[in-house]
Write a protein that holds these residues in place. Structure first.
Motif, PDB file in Angstrom:
ATOM      1  N   ILE A 143       0.842  -1.205   0.000  1.00 30.09           N
ATOM      2  CA  ILE A 143       0.000   0.000   0.000  1.00 30.09           C
ATOM      3  C   ILE A 143       0.873   1.250   0.000  1.00 30.09           C
ATOM      4  O   ILE A 143       0.684   2.170  -0.797  1.00 30.09           O
ATOM      5  N   SER A 144       1.863   1.253   0.871  1.00 26.71           N
ATOM      6  CA  SER A 144       2.745   2.425   0.966  1.00 26.71           C
ATOM      7  C   SER A 144       3.471   2.669  -0.360  1.00 26.71           C
ATOM      8  O   SER A 144       3.546   3.811  -0.842  1.00 26.71           O
ATOM      9  N   GLU A 145       3.981   1.586  -0.947  1.00 20.48           N
ATOM     10  CA  GLU A 145       4.752   1.745  -2.181  1.00 20.48           C
ATOM     11  C   GLU A 145       3.882   2.149  -3.372  1.00 20.48           C
ATOM     12  O   GLU A 145       4.390   2.673  -4.367  1.00 20.48           O
ATOM     13  N   ALA A 146       2.587   1.890  -3.295  1.00 18.31           N
ATOM     14  CA  ALA A 146       1.694   2.247  -4.413  1.00 18.31           C
ATOM     15  C   ALA A 146       1.312   3.729  -4.398  1.00 18.31           C
ATOM     16  O   ALA A 146       0.725   4.229  -5.351  1.00 18.31           O
ATOM     17  N   ILE A 147       1.623   4.409  -3.306  1.00 16.07           N
ATOM     18  CA  ILE A 147       1.298   5.847  -3.204  1.00 16.07           C
ATOM     19  C   ILE A 147       2.465   6.649  -3.769  1.00 16.07           C
ATOM     20  O   ILE A 147       3.592   6.532  -3.296  1.00 16.07           O
ATOM     21  N   ARG A 148       2.165   7.452  -4.777  1.00 17.20           N
ATOM     22  CA  ARG A 148       3.225   8.260  -5.389  1.00 17.20           C
ATOM     23  C   ARG A 148       3.488   9.502  -4.544  1.00 17.20           C
ATOM     24  O   ARG A 148       2.551  10.128  -4.035  1.00 17.20           O
ATOM     25  N   VAL A 149       4.766   9.840  -4.413  1.00 16.40           N
ATOM     26  CA  VAL A 149       5.141  11.043  -3.672  1.00 16.40           C
ATOM     27  C   VAL A 149       5.562  12.115  -4.675  1.00 16.40           C
ATOM     28  O   VAL A 149       6.422  11.878  -5.519  1.00 16.40           O
ATOM     29  N   VAL A 150       4.915  13.268  -4.598  1.00 14.38           N
ATOM     30  CA  VAL A 150       5.199  14.344  -5.559  1.00 14.38           C
ATOM     31  C   VAL A 150       5.723  15.557  -4.807  1.00 14.38           C
ATOM     32  O   VAL A 150       4.948  16.300  -4.184  1.00 14.38           O
ATOM     33  N   PRO A 151       7.039  15.788  -4.849  1.00 14.54           N
ATOM     34  CA  PRO A 151       7.591  16.969  -4.177  1.00 14.54           C
ATOM     35  C   PRO A 151       7.096  18.250  -4.825  1.00 14.54           C
ATOM     36  O   PRO A 151       6.821  18.283  -6.021  1.00 14.54           O
ATOM     37  N   HIS A 152       6.992  19.296  -4.037  1.00 12.40           N
ATOM     38  CA  HIS A 152       6.660  20.657  -4.517  1.00 12.40           C
ATOM     39  C   HIS A 152       5.213  20.820  -4.973  1.00 12.40           C
ATOM     40  O   HIS A 152       4.883  21.859  -5.538  1.00 12.40           O
ATOM     41  N   GLY A 200       7.184  24.597  -0.729  1.00 11.43           N
ATOM     42  CA  GLY A 200       6.929  24.705   0.705  1.00 11.43           C
ATOM     43  C   GLY A 200       7.644  25.871   1.345  1.00 11.43           C
ATOM     44  O   GLY A 200       7.262  26.364   2.379  1.00 11.43           O
ATOM     45  N   LEU A 201       8.717  26.321   0.716  1.00 12.80           N
ATOM     46  CA  LEU A 201       9.468  27.448   1.263  1.00 12.80           C
ATOM     47  C   LEU A 201       9.544  28.541   0.218  1.00 12.80           C
ATOM     48  O   LEU A 201       9.257  28.324  -0.954  1.00 12.80           O
ATOM     49  N   MET A 230       5.590  17.162   0.535  1.00 14.15           N
ATOM     50  CA  MET A 230       5.689  15.889  -0.168  1.00 14.15           C
ATOM     51  C   MET A 230       4.266  15.400  -0.390  1.00 14.15           C
ATOM     52  O   MET A 230       3.691  14.738   0.482  1.00 14.15           O
ATOM     53  N   PHE A 231       3.695  15.747  -1.512  1.00 13.58           N
ATOM     54  CA  PHE A 231       2.293  15.418  -1.758  1.00 13.58           C
ATOM     55  C   PHE A 231       2.137  13.909  -1.909  1.00 13.58           C
ATOM     56  O   PHE A 231       2.841  13.265  -2.691  1.00 13.58           O
ATOM     57  N   GLN A 232       1.212  13.359  -1.143  1.00 12.72           N
ATOM     58  CA  GLN A 232       0.948  11.911  -1.171  1.00 12.72           C
ATOM     59  C   GLN A 232      -0.206  11.666  -2.143  1.00 12.72           C
ATOM     60  O   GLN A 232      -1.361  11.976  -1.841  1.00 12.72           O
ATOM     61  N   ASP A 233       0.137  11.126  -3.308  1.00 17.96           N
ATOM     62  CA  ASP A 233      -0.820  10.998  -4.409  1.00 17.96           C
ATOM     63  C   ASP A 233      -1.427   9.591  -4.425  1.00 17.96           C
ATOM     64  O   ASP A 233      -0.797   8.632  -4.854  1.00 17.96           O
ATOM     65  N   ILE A 234      -2.685   9.511  -3.951  1.00 20.71           N
ATOM     66  CA  ILE A 234      -3.314   8.193  -3.864  1.00 20.71           C
ATOM     67  C   ILE A 234      -3.875   7.701  -5.206  1.00 20.71           C
ATOM     68  O   ILE A 234      -4.351   6.578  -5.294  1.00 20.71           O
ATOM     69  N   THR A 235      -3.798   8.544  -6.248  1.00 13.06           N
ATOM     70  CA  THR A 235      -4.329   8.076  -7.546  1.00 13.06           C
ATOM     71  C   THR A 235      -3.539   6.879  -8.065  1.00 13.06           C
ATOM     72  O   THR A 235      -4.088   6.031  -8.768  1.00 13.06           O
ATOM     73  N   THR A 236      -2.268   6.792  -7.718  1.00 13.45           N
ATOM     74  CA  THR A 236      -1.482   5.634  -8.164  1.00 13.45           C
ATOM     75  C   THR A 236      -1.864   4.371  -7.374  1.00 13.45           C
ATOM     76  O   THR A 236      -1.776   3.263  -7.905  1.00 13.45           O
ATOM     77  N   LEU A 237      -2.284   4.553  -6.137  1.00  8.50           N
ATOM     78  CA  LEU A 237      -2.789   3.411  -5.356  1.00  8.50           C
ATOM     79  C   LEU A 237      -4.038   2.830  -6.032  1.00  8.50           C
ATOM     80  O   LEU A 237      -4.232   1.609  -6.078  1.00  8.50           O
ATOM     81  N   LEU A 238      -4.857   3.699  -6.600  1.00  9.17           N
ATOM     82  CA  LEU A 238      -6.103   3.250  -7.231  1.00  9.17           C
ATOM     83  C   LEU A 238      -5.844   2.478  -8.517  1.00  9.17           C
ATOM     84  O   LEU A 238      -6.692   1.701  -8.967  1.00  9.17           O
ATOM     85  N   LEU A 239      -4.673   2.706  -9.104  1.00 12.72           N
ATOM     86  CA  LEU A 239      -4.315   1.983 -10.334  1.00 12.72           C
ATOM     87  C   LEU A 239      -3.833   0.561 -10.039  1.00 12.72           C
ATOM     88  O   LEU A 239      -3.751  -0.264 -10.943  1.00 12.72           O
ATOM     89  N   ASP A 240      -3.498   0.318  -8.791  1.00 10.06           N
ATOM     90  CA  ASP A 240      -2.930  -0.972  -8.374  1.00 10.06           C
ATOM     91  C   ASP A 240      -4.051  -1.770  -7.695  1.00 10.06           C
ATOM     92  O   ASP A 240      -4.376  -1.537  -6.530  1.00 10.06           O
ATOM     93  N   HIS A 241      -4.618  -2.716  -8.437  1.00 14.42           N
ATOM     94  CA  HIS A 241      -5.810  -3.411  -7.933  1.00 14.42           C
ATOM     95  C   HIS A 241      -5.567  -4.051  -6.571  1.00 14.42           C
ATOM     96  O   HIS A 241      -6.395  -3.959  -5.666  1.00 14.42           O
ATOM     97  N   LYS A 242      -4.415  -4.710  -6.427  1.00  7.81           N
ATOM     98  CA  LYS A 242      -4.155  -5.404  -5.151  1.00  7.81           C
ATOM     99  C   LYS A 242      -4.026  -4.405  -4.000  1.00  7.81           C
ATOM    100  O   LYS A 242      -4.627  -4.597  -2.937  1.00  7.81           O
ATOM    101  N   GLN A 271       8.738   9.847   2.050  1.00 11.02           N
ATOM    102  CA  GLN A 271       9.338  11.167   1.874  1.00 11.02           C
ATOM    103  C   GLN A 271       9.612  11.521   0.419  1.00 11.02           C
ATOM    104  O   GLN A 271       9.409  12.621  -0.003  1.00 11.02           O
ATOM    105  N   ILE A 272      10.040  10.587  -0.370  1.00  8.99           N
ATOM    106  CA  ILE A 272      10.449  10.953  -1.718  1.00  8.99           C
ATOM    107  C   ILE A 272      10.488   9.714  -2.603  1.00  8.99           C
ATOM    108  O   ILE A 272      10.746   8.631  -2.132  1.00  8.99           O
ATOM    109  N   ASP A 273      10.158   9.882  -3.883  1.00  8.15           N
ATOM    110  CA  ASP A 273      10.342   8.796  -4.844  1.00  8.15           C
ATOM    111  C   ASP A 273      11.626   9.012  -5.638  1.00  8.15           C
ATOM    112  O   ASP A 273      12.553   8.264  -5.569  1.00  8.15           O
TER     113      ASP A 273
END
Ligand SMILES: O=P(O)(O)OC[C@H]1O[C@H](OP(=O)(O)OP(=O)(O)O)[C@H](O)[C@@H]1O
Ligand SMILES: Nc1ncnc2[nH]cnc12
Length: 217
Positions: free
Chosen positions: A17-26, A31-32, A59-71, A212-214
């Motif tokens: 689950i964690s690895e399926a979430i894309r991290v998008v910096p900025h 942020g600064l 570090m934006f946590q993008d759950i759209t990539t989680l939705l692409l991963d059926h499992k 934190q980062i991809d």
């Protein structure tokens, strides 16, 4: 770590689950101060060959990539369903927008109704509203009058808790219509969640911490 506190530390599904979430910096913004980021970015690049993403804090946590991963998507819903099935929950309240992704599937599986908590001026019927603070400014959640009856047992679902301001407003809304909020549940919980003490004493169930980062460099 949230997972350990929730007794899920050894659940092998969490890593997927964690690895399926894309991290998008900025995203959605730096942020600064951008000149600061540039200065430290150059410094970091020179000394560590790093782009400086870790400095910005966002570090934006993008759950759209989680939705692409059926499992990973199914595992996420299953974990929540396993937790809340049999607890006599009749209301799954989802926070707009990303709570709408997970909430309905959980509600269907546990035999509860799904109640959308929406941003202002989206619900056509009579509403009650609850304002909450953002980093800059305020926002508001609304619920349809009559969607929840007094005494109903409710959970609140969202994708992520950061400060906890959004979930706190959701709890207040549900309590104003007489519901008993049993727990709030999110896929991702920021470790430094000041929100823990802003959740009106309600338990907070979190699956994973933000990564934190991809691809920093
Ligand atoms: O714990 P908090 O600091 O309150 O932040 C968490 C909230 O922020 C995000 O939603 P956002 O407000 O960005 O709205 P969106 O889902 O409509 O993009 C997220 O989906 C949570 O609802
Ligand atoms: N880091 C983050 N990623 C995605 N949504 C958020 N909402 C607040 N902080 C967020």
């Amino acid at each position: 770590m949230f997972a350990a506190e929730n007794g899920l530390k050894s659940d092998p599904r969490l890593q997927g689950i964690s690895e399926a979430i894309r991290v998008v910096p900025h995203f959605p913004k730096q942020g600064l101060n951008s000149s600061l980021v540039f200065f430290f970015g150059v410094w970091l690049f020179n000394y560590f060959c790093c782009c400086g993403c870790c400095l910005t804090g966002i570090m934006f946590q993008d759950i759209t990539t989680l939705l692409l991963d059926h499992k990973a998507f199914k595992d996420t819903v299953d974990i929540f369903v396993d937790r809340y099935r049999g607890m006599n929950i009749s209301v799954v309240a989802g926070v707009e927008a990303r709570g709408f992704v997970f909430g309905p599937a959980i509600a269907l599986a546990i035999g509860a109704k799904f109640v959308p908590l929406r941003k202002p001026r989206k619900l056509p019927g009579e509403v009650i509203s609850e304002a909450y603070e953002l980093e800059y400014g305020t926002d508001c959640l609304e619920i349809h009058v009559g969607a929840v009856q007094s005494g109903e047992r409710a959970i609140v679902i969202d994708d992520l808790v950061a400060t906890g301001g959004t979930l706190s407003a959701a709890i207040r809304l549900l309590e104003r219509v007489g519901a008993e909020v049993i727990e709030c549940a999110c896929v991702i919980g920021v470790r430094e969640v000041k929100g823990q003490c802003r959740l009106n004493g309600k338990p907070l169930y979190i699956l994973v911490e933000p990564r934190q980062i991809d691809n920093c460099c």
